[in-house]
Design a protein around this motif. Structure first.
Motif, short mmCIF file in Angstrom:
data_model
loop_
_atom_site.label_atom_id
_atom_site.label_comp_id
_atom_site.label_asym_id
_atom_site.label_seq_id
_atom_site.Cartn_x
_atom_site.Cartn_y
_atom_site.Cartn_z
N GLY A 101 3.11 7.99 0.16
CA GLY A 101 2.01 7.02 0.14
C GLY A 101 1.75 6.49 -1.26
N SER A 102 1.80 7.36 -2.25
CA SER A 102 1.60 6.93 -3.64
C SER A 102 2.70 5.97 -4.06
CB SER A 102 1.59 8.14 -4.57
OG SER A 102 0.52 8.98 -4.28
N LEU A 103 3.92 6.27 -3.69
CA LEU A 103 5.04 5.39 -4.02
C LEU A 103 4.86 4.01 -3.39
CD1 LEU A 103 7.92 5.22 -5.30
CD2 LEU A 103 8.75 5.80 -3.03
N LEU A 104 4.46 3.98 -2.13
CA LEU A 104 4.24 2.70 -1.45
C LEU A 104 3.07 1.93 -2.05
CD1 LEU A 104 4.89 3.73 2.26
CD2 LEU A 104 6.37 2.41 0.74
N ILE A 105 2.01 2.64 -2.43
CA ILE A 105 0.88 1.99 -3.08
C ILE A 105 1.32 1.38 -4.41
CG2 ILE A 105 -1.29 2.46 -4.30
CD1 ILE A 105 -2.01 4.33 -1.99
N GLY A 106 2.08 2.13 -5.19
CA GLY A 106 2.55 1.61 -6.47
C GLY A 106 3.44 0.39 -6.31
N LEU A 107 4.33 0.42 -5.34
CA LEU A 107 5.19 -0.73 -5.11
C LEU A 107 4.39 -1.93 -4.61
CD1 LEU A 107 8.34 0.94 -3.51
CD2 LEU A 107 8.16 -0.15 -5.76
N ALA A 108 3.41 -1.69 -3.77
CA ALA A 108 2.58 -2.78 -3.25
C ALA A 108 1.75 -3.43 -4.37
CB ALA A 108 1.66 -2.27 -2.15
N VAL A 109 1.18 -2.62 -5.23
CA VAL A 109 0.39 -3.15 -6.34
C VAL A 109 1.29 -3.91 -7.31
CG1 VAL A 109 -0.94 -2.47 -8.38
CG2 VAL A 109 -1.45 -1.46 -6.17
N ALA A 110 2.46 -3.38 -7.60
CA ALA A 110 3.38 -4.06 -8.52
C ALA A 110 3.89 -5.36 -7.91
CB ALA A 110 4.55 -3.14 -8.85
N TYR A 111 4.19 -5.36 -6.63
CA TYR A 111 4.65 -6.57 -5.97
C TYR A 111 3.55 -7.63 -5.97
CZ TYR A 111 6.52 -9.74 -2.47
OH TYR A 111 6.96 -10.86 -1.82
N ALA A 112 2.32 -7.20 -5.69
CA ALA A 112 1.20 -8.14 -5.71
C ALA A 112 1.01 -8.71 -7.12
CB ALA A 112 -0.07 -7.45 -5.24
#
Length: 89
Positions: free
Chosen positions: A7-18
């Protein structure tokens, strides 16, 4: 712990992509931003998990979000570019 890490990995990727979609001209290369977001969120999740334990998985994900956003904000460049000033000024 595995689900919190994922979940942390996905949150980090989502924030970076945004961030790369919202501020592409003020951030460095996209691979650097994506890698920084993922690693920062994993680090934030690990720290939060160490502090609060496994009873609060949402707190762990929130900690990952906060640290991921904070470290990605360090990559943002000034809006007008770098301003050069002389030493006498």
């Amino acid at each position: 712990m595995i689900l919190e890490a994922l979940g942390s990995l996905l949150i980090g990727l989502a924030v970076a992509y945004a961030g790369t979609r919202w501020l592409p001209e003020r951030l460095p290369a996209r691979p650097l931003v994506l890698a920084t977001g993922a690693v920062a969120a994993l680090f934030g999740g690990l720290i939060t998990y160490t502090v609060v334990g496994d009873e609060f998985p949402l707190a762990t994900l929130f900690g990952a979000l906060v640290v991921g956003v904070a470290l990605l904000s360090l990559l943002i460049r000034p809006a007008g570019g770098w301003v050069r000033r002389s030493a006498a000024a």
